[in-house]
Enzyme design. Structure first.
Site, PDB file in Angstrom:
ATOM      1  N   TRP A  16     -90.333 -54.259   6.253  1.00 37.64           N
ATOM      2  CA  TRP A  16     -90.036 -55.633   6.602  1.00 37.64           C
ATOM      3  C   TRP A  16     -90.679 -56.661   5.689  1.00 37.64           C
ATOM      4  CZ3 TRP A  16     -94.896 -57.368   7.078  1.00 37.64           C
ATOM      5  CH2 TRP A  16     -95.871 -56.492   7.576  1.00 37.64           C
ATOM      6  N   LYS A  25     -81.303 -48.439   6.116  1.00 40.96           N
ATOM      7  CA  LYS A  25     -81.988 -48.506   7.408  1.00 40.96           C
ATOM      8  C   LYS A  25     -83.092 -49.556   7.262  1.00 40.96           C
ATOM      9  CE  LYS A  25     -85.098 -47.516   9.739  1.00 40.96           C
ATOM     10  NZ  LYS A  25     -86.053 -48.444  10.513  1.00 40.96           N
ATOM     11  N   SER A  79     -95.520 -46.774   5.433  1.00 40.57           N
ATOM     12  CA  SER A  79     -96.883 -46.294   5.645  1.00 40.57           C
ATOM     13  C   SER A  79     -97.061 -44.859   5.153  1.00 40.57           C
ATOM     14  CB  SER A  79     -97.230 -46.353   7.138  1.00 40.57           C
ATOM     15  OG  SER A  79     -96.512 -45.365   7.851  1.00 40.57           O
ATOM     16  N   GLU A 100     -92.674 -44.408  -1.520  1.00 41.45           N
ATOM     17  CA  GLU A 100     -93.646 -45.372  -2.017  1.00 41.45           C
ATOM     18  C   GLU A 100     -94.431 -45.868  -0.816  1.00 41.45           C
ATOM     19  OE1 GLU A 100     -94.552 -49.739  -2.898  1.00 41.45           O
ATOM     20  OE2 GLU A 100     -92.436 -49.310  -3.309  1.00 41.45           O
ATOM     21  N   LEU A 101     -95.722 -45.570  -0.791  1.00 41.45           N
ATOM     22  CA  LEU A 101     -96.498 -45.750   0.436  1.00 41.45           C
ATOM     23  C   LEU A 101     -97.544 -46.857   0.259  1.00 41.45           C
ATOM     24  CD1 LEU A 101     -96.747 -41.935   1.171  1.00 41.45           C
ATOM     25  CD2 LEU A 101     -94.927 -43.544   1.772  1.00 41.45           C
ATOM     26  N   CYS A 135     -97.714 -54.180  -0.538  1.00 36.67           N
ATOM     27  CA  CYS A 135     -98.419 -52.934  -0.841  1.00 36.67           C
ATOM     28  C   CYS A 135     -99.249 -53.051  -2.109  1.00 36.67           C
ATOM     29  CB  CYS A 135     -97.428 -51.776  -0.950  1.00 36.67           C
ATOM     30  SG  CYS A 135     -96.096 -52.039  -2.136  1.00 36.67           S
ATOM     31  N   GLU A 188    -106.219 -49.963   4.238  1.00 38.46           N
ATOM     32  CA  GLU A 188    -105.233 -50.994   3.908  1.00 38.46           C
ATOM     33  C   GLU A 188    -105.220 -52.070   4.993  1.00 38.46           C
ATOM     34  OE1 GLU A 188    -100.765 -51.199   2.030  1.00 38.46           O
ATOM     35  OE2 GLU A 188    -101.160 -49.662   3.550  1.00 38.46           O
TER      36      GLU A 188
END
Length: 515
Positions: A139, A163, A213, A234-235, A268, A363
């Protein structure tokens, strides 16, 4: 206290938004089936035809930009200026760069063959689409997060199913509508909902990209591995900036504030940790705190510097991290409190942070910049690398040679000197990380392993049989000996090999004729 469901309220004002129903299993089945049927027709179009169609999509997006700006303001709370500048304005430029990368990534490649060893043969390596690609996006940049995967996926000839996050479903629906209006029906589909919808989509597609996440990314990667489909993840990140004593302090303070607090720190690649050399630490911290105090937090409609946090959960994480730091001895320089409206939180600067604080290890994903003072650059590099994450990292100095050397020592996917994070807006450089940030590669030609598979095409125009075919007799054994000798550098072996090859061809023809 009961909290509203994701995506049903404005985080800036708390006003209710109409719920968007989650897709059922049957609906997800239908969307993927429609995409699979459409993909074959889309893949039959030339790359040039696909480019023209996507250029029409980009122009439609820009023509309808007011609508998506309204949606982004309501779903995320960011200002109209922020949404305009950072989500929609660059779509045309981004696509143009992505097209250049596609030409490089999708061009057939000829493999070189020795005419002596492999006479009459040609090999071409082609890039073929995977089929249906599932794109699961978060988001924080509800529109822009889709750019990196959707353009290469479609340029490759795939169909895609989006999605979006359950927090920003309307932005995802708007994006799908722009593609649906210009591309063949079904080439771009959408499913709505939370983790269950994402899991169901993952079980039905031929490749997937996921941004989110670490915990969910591990589940996505494991499920993709079980299904033997490619998946790019990609976290998280816990990006560090290293500030040296000789930096341009005006630019450095402005840059660290920008990339630490942009999008309310919900990025991120936000600068969450700063390691500043003690010699300039007092001045740097004072200036950074002054910038944070001067920033406006939404809602103010058009020009707020940053928006609110997206969810009550995110707000609670930020508050917990700040409270932990203060309890362990950090000094509050700016912010550290809610705005009193919606989920707004004041831009926060913490000084004298230490490695045992949550703001330095976990984080935060909020408008918090944690500063730790160091004696010298090597200490800063060591502390910056002491993290489970490795997305972006930066060094701020006027000594470009030293800055480049230190940047190369950072355990990250993207390293900067005197800047940070902006690589995520570029289509022609890989956006990637190490460690718990994940193995995914977004953007650039290096990302195409997710969207295409290589096919090797052999074409043999030789009318003669190959000399190593049956019969397996003494001549073939002699040919093996000569090949070994040739590999050792023997010129005489090469001279003997040529007539033996001709002899072998005659013997094979005789065998095939039944003589």
């Amino acid at each position: 206290m009961n909290q509203p469901a994701p995506g049903t309220f404005s985080p800036a004002t708390g006003e209710a938004l109409a719920p968007v129903p989650a897709s059922t299993e049957a609906e997800i089945d239908a969307v993927v089936a429609r995409a699979r049927e459409a993909q074959h027709r889309w893949a039959q179009r030339s790359l040039g035809e696909r480019i023209v169609a996507l250029e029409r999509v980009a122009q439609r997006m820009l023509a309808n930009s007011d609508a998506i700006i309204d949606i982004l303001v309501s779903e995320t709370g960011k200002s109209r200026t922020d949404a305009k500048l950072n989500e929609i304005s660059s779509v045309g430029v981004y696509l143009a760069s992505a097209v250049k990368e596609a030409h490089a990534a999708l061009a057939p490649v000829a493999a070189k063959l020795s005419p002596l060893d492999y006479p009459g043969k040609k090999i071409t390596i082609e890039a073929l689409p995977r089929g249906v690609v599932g794109i699961i996006a978060p988001w924080n940049y509800a529109l822009g997060n889709f750019y990196k995967p959707i353009f290469p996926a479609l340029l490759s000839g795939n169909a895609v199913v989006l999605k979006p996050s359950e927090y920003t479903p309307r932005a995802g629906a708007w994006l799908r509508d722009q593609f649906e209006a210009e591309l063949p029906a079904g080439v771009v589909g959408i499913v709505q909902g939370g983790g269950e919808a994402g899991a169901a989509l993952l079980d039905r597609v031929d490749a997937a990209t996921f941004t989110g996440s670490v915990a969910t990314g591990r589940k996505v990667a494991m499920r993709a591995a079980e299904r033997l489909i490619p998946c790019s993840v990609e976290l998280g990140g816990k990006d560090a900036a290293i500030v040296l004593a000789d930096c341009n302090l005006d630019r450095t303070v402005a840059g660290v504030a920008q990339w630490g607090l942009h999008n309310c720190g919900q990025n991120c690649a936000a600068i969450e940790r700063v390691y500043v050399v003690q010699a300039i630490a007092d001045d740097f911290v004072r200036r950074l705190g002054a910038v944070a105090d001067a920033l406006d937090v939404a809602p103010d409609g058009e020009h707020a510097d940053i928006g609110p946090l997206q969810s009550h959960m995110q707000l609670s994480i930020v508050e917990r991290h700040v409270e932990d730091a203060l309890a362990k001895g950090a000094v509050l320089v700016a912010g550290g409190k809610r705005t009193g409206t919606g989920l707004g939180y004041r831009p926060t600067v913490l000084d004298n942070c230490t490695a045992d604080m949550l703001v330095m290890t976990d984080e935060t994903f909020g408008p918090v910049i944690a500063v730790q003072r160091v004696a010298e650059p090597d200490e800063a590099v060591r502390l910056a690398n002491d993290s489970p994450y490795g997305l972006n990292g930066s060094v701020w100095t006027t000594n470009i040679t030293l800055g480049t050397t230190l940047a190369r020592r950072l355990d990250v996917g993207v390293a900067y000197v005197n800047n940070h994070a902006f690589g995520g807006a570029l289509a022609n450089v890989p956006w990637t990380g190490v460690k718990d940030t994940g193995t995914g590669i977004a953007a650039s030609r290096y990302s195409y392993g997710t969207f295409t598979r290589p096919r090797t095409l052999f074409v043999d125009s030789n009318s003669n049989p190959d000399p190593w075919w049956f019969p397996m007799n003494g001549d073939l054994s002699d040919m093996g000996d000569l090949l070994i000798a040739r590999s050792k550098g023997s010129i005489s072996a090469l001279l003997k090999l040529v007539p033996l090859l001709g002899k072998r061809v005659k013997a094979i023809k005789k065998l095939s004729r039944g003589d």
